[in-house]
Design an enzyme around this catalytic site. Structure first.
Site, PDB file in Angstrom:
ATOM      1  N   SER A 128      47.841  94.811  -0.894  1.00  0.00           N
ATOM      2  CA  SER A 128      47.051  94.485  -2.079  1.00  0.00           C
ATOM      3  C   SER A 128      47.588  93.234  -2.751  1.00  0.00           C
ATOM      4  O   SER A 128      48.795  93.032  -2.833  1.00  0.00           O
ATOM      5  CB  SER A 128      47.053  95.643  -3.076  1.00  0.00           C
ATOM      6  OG  SER A 128      46.332  95.281  -4.243  1.00  0.00           O
ATOM      7  N   LYS A 182      46.664 103.139  -0.226  1.00  0.00           N
ATOM      8  CA  LYS A 182      45.882 101.941  -0.534  1.00  0.00           C
ATOM      9  C   LYS A 182      44.469 102.316  -0.982  1.00  0.00           C
ATOM     10  O   LYS A 182      43.899 101.690  -1.879  1.00  0.00           O
ATOM     11  CB  LYS A 182      45.822 101.022   0.687  1.00  0.00           C
ATOM     12  CG  LYS A 182      44.979  99.751   0.496  1.00  0.00           C
ATOM     13  CD  LYS A 182      45.453  98.913  -0.702  1.00  0.00           C
ATOM     14  CE  LYS A 182      44.917  97.488  -0.682  1.00  0.00           C
ATOM     15  NZ  LYS A 182      43.471  97.351  -0.671  1.00  0.00           N
ATOM     16  N   HIS A 185      44.741 103.387  -4.511  1.00  0.00           N
ATOM     17  CA  HIS A 185      44.960 102.168  -5.301  1.00  0.00           C
ATOM     18  C   HIS A 185      43.624 101.508  -5.609  1.00  0.00           C
ATOM     19  O   HIS A 185      43.337 101.133  -6.750  1.00  0.00           O
ATOM     20  CB  HIS A 185      45.860 101.204  -4.517  1.00  0.00           C
ATOM     21  CG  HIS A 185      45.875  99.796  -5.035  1.00  0.00           C
ATOM     22  ND1 HIS A 185      44.828  98.916  -4.827  1.00  0.00           N
ATOM     23  CD2 HIS A 185      46.801  99.108  -5.744  1.00  0.00           C
ATOM     24  CE1 HIS A 185      45.095  97.758  -5.394  1.00  0.00           C
ATOM     25  NE2 HIS A 185      46.292  97.845  -5.948  1.00  0.00           N
ATOM     26  N   ASN A 186      42.757 101.381  -4.596  1.00  0.00           N
ATOM     27  CA  ASN A 186      41.481 100.724  -4.798  1.00  0.00           C
ATOM     28  C   ASN A 186      40.560 101.534  -5.704  1.00  0.00           C
ATOM     29  O   ASN A 186      39.786 100.975  -6.485  1.00  0.00           O
ATOM     30  CB  ASN A 186      40.803 100.463  -3.452  1.00  0.00           C
ATOM     31  CG  ASN A 186      41.445  99.306  -2.709  1.00  0.00           C
ATOM     32  OD1 ASN A 186      42.578  98.927  -2.978  1.00  0.00           O
ATOM     33  ND2 ASN A 186      40.730  98.739  -1.756  1.00  0.00           N
ATOM     34  N   GLU A 189      41.691 100.871  -9.089  1.00  0.00           N
ATOM     35  CA  GLU A 189      41.264  99.504  -9.404  1.00  0.00           C
ATOM     36  C   GLU A 189      39.811  99.485  -9.879  1.00  0.00           C
ATOM     37  O   GLU A 189      39.472  98.804 -10.853  1.00  0.00           O
ATOM     38  CB  GLU A 189      41.427  98.642  -8.159  1.00  0.00           C
ATOM     39  CG  GLU A 189      40.998  97.197  -8.302  1.00  0.00           C
ATOM     40  CD  GLU A 189      41.091  96.460  -6.976  1.00  0.00           C
ATOM     41  OE1 GLU A 189      40.082  95.840  -6.586  1.00  0.00           O
ATOM     42  OE2 GLU A 189      42.156  96.523  -6.334  1.00  0.00           O
TER      43      GLU A 189
END
Length: 468
Positions: A128, A182, A185-186, A189
């Site tokens: 990222s 990940k 995480h997205n 986000e």
């Protein structure tokens, strides 16, 4: 002399991470399916540097020292599958193949099976930070073979973002753990971006602030508890001049947001795990609604906005929006980490939540000082069930709850949709209540389907004959 690292895929992210690897002392071989792109890279960005170009995969693997270390940076999905199919017969026991794309964690699980018994290590590695992060230091989330990670560790620590708590890379766990982290995480986000957009909307279309005034507000917020990469860039975006006309560019950008699917994966997987992530899901719904531009244009002409006769004090309102944004952000991250906890148990990842917060502090899109608070919360209580239960976050929620409710109410009164702030508040109000109305739902289920229920006053499973 053989090259120490190989990169497949020379789109922006692939080029930049290759440059990062070479700059940190590792001679690099590169390959791209389209040879003209390889030529352009070698003549321009790679000129004078320790790169060697290959124009087929057989040549590419021959350029690399053994055990080979190869990073795939191509489009997730079919593109990654195609590269793996082509390169798999060329690899030898001990080689390390890394998927650095935004791959779905279940695809990573499937691909791992292709290498079982071959001696080749396959790693799913989340990266990222966008193009700047790839070049100067991203947040890196590798999962898979621990043995392979230890071999890669010196390289990954050098190319990752550096903060006061160390390099922004850590071993996530077995198998698909890296890509799962990940994905979460997205999802976080998505929530972060939507919450900031709702705050902007309230100030721009609710309070009538100018672009310049809003830029100043976000710049001020970036000096305190909300300090983060997304708040920082927002302060620059909202008053950036239009190079093709007058005023701010933001007012000329079409209000239809795109997405690449990682947020949807997060929401879908949360449902499968039985974890509530309403803020993340609401942010996806908001993007889907934004894409219905033509329908919204028609609807706007037949439905008038609510009539407002009283307007709040702007200074007070801005402070309340700030508080609501921060409290909502706590809930969004609480949902993301609750999902990570559920997945760690379900899939046996053995995730370290404090380490995840630490490596997200630098390089990645959601980097923020706030992540230090999360790391500290898990350091004090490794088995913390939810961030809302951490004493420090409890205190901050309590201090902001009235402003949070006021802000959501203001949005409703003004007819401005605030799906993420509302979802975060509903999540909090559901989590804090001893008793929810699900007792009625259980009664309904038992009535029409004999699904049974439990009682609060005695043990056992019960069914009632509700009708004769």
């Amino acid at each position: 002399m053989a090259q120490q690292f190989g990169v497949i895929g020379l789109a922006v992210m692939g080029q930049n991470i290759a440059l990062n690897i070479e700059r940190n002392g590792y001679p690099t071989a590169v390959y791209n399916r389209t040879g003209s792109k390889t030529d352009a890279f070698m003549k321009e960005k790679a000129a004078g540097k320790n790169f060697i170009a290959a124009y087929n995969l057989e040549e590419f693997v021959q350029f690399l020292e053994r055990p080979r270390k190869i990073l795939i940076m191509v489009q997730a999905g079919a593109g990654t599958d195609a590269v793996i199919e082509q390169i798999r017969p060329l690899l030898e026991s001990g080689d390390i193949l890394i998927d650095g794309g935004n791959s779905y964690f279940r695809d990573t699980e499937r691909r791992l099976q292709l290498f079982e018994g071959t001696g080749v290590h396959y790693l799913g590695m989340g990266i990222s930070g966008g193009e700047e992060g790839a070049l100067w230091g991203p947040s890196i989330m590798p999962g898979g073979s621990r043995e392979a990670y230890e071999i890669l560790k010196p390289i990954l620590e050098k190319i990752s973002a550096q903060t006061d708590t160390g390099p922004c890379v850590a071993y996530m766990g077995e198998r698909s753990a890296g890509h799962f982290v990940k994905m979460c995480h997205n999802g976080i986000e998505y929530g972060d971006m939507q919450l900031i957009a709702e705050s902007y909307d309230l100030m721009r279309n609710g309070l009538g602030l100018t672009s310049k005034e809003i830029a100043e507000v976000f710049a001020e917020w970036n000096q305190g508890e909300l300090q983060s990469y997304l708040i920082e860039i927002t302060s620059k975006i909202v008053d950036f001049p239009d190079d093709q006309g007058d005023g701010a560019l933001i007012d000329r950008i079409l209000d239809s947001a795109g997405q690449k699917g990682t947020g949807v994966w997060t929401s879908k997987t949360a449902l499968e795990l039985g974890v509530a992530v309403p803020t993340i899901t609401a942010s996806i719904d908001a993007r889907l609604m934004s894409a219905q531009k033509e329908e919204r244009l028609i609807a706007s002409k037949i439905y008038a906005p609510p009539k407002t006769t009283s307007w709040p004090d702007k200074k007070e309102a801005i402070q309340n929006i700030r508080a609501a944004l921060y409290a909502s952000k706590i809930c969004s991250y609480a949902q993301g980490f609750a999902m990570l906890r559920a997945a760690s148990g379900e899939f046996g990842y053995g995730l370290n939540y404090g380490e995840i917060a630490r490596i997200w502090k630098g390089g990645c899109i959601i980097r923020a000082v706030f992540l230090d608070r999360i790391r500290e919360a898990f350091a004090q209580q490794p088995d913390l069930p939810n961030l809302l239960m951490a004493p420090s976050f409890h205190k901050e929620i309590v201090e902001r709850i009235n402003a949070w409710r006021w802000t959501v109410s203001l949005a409703i009164q003004l007819g401005l949709a605030a799906p993420d702030m509302s979802a975060s508040l509903a999540y909090f109000d559901s989590y804090r209540r001893e008793r929810l109305p699900a007792n009625l739902i259980q009664g309904q289920r038992d009535y029409f389907g004999a699904h049974t229920y439990q009682r609060t006053d005695r043990e056992g499973i019960f069914h009632t004959r509700w009708f004769d």
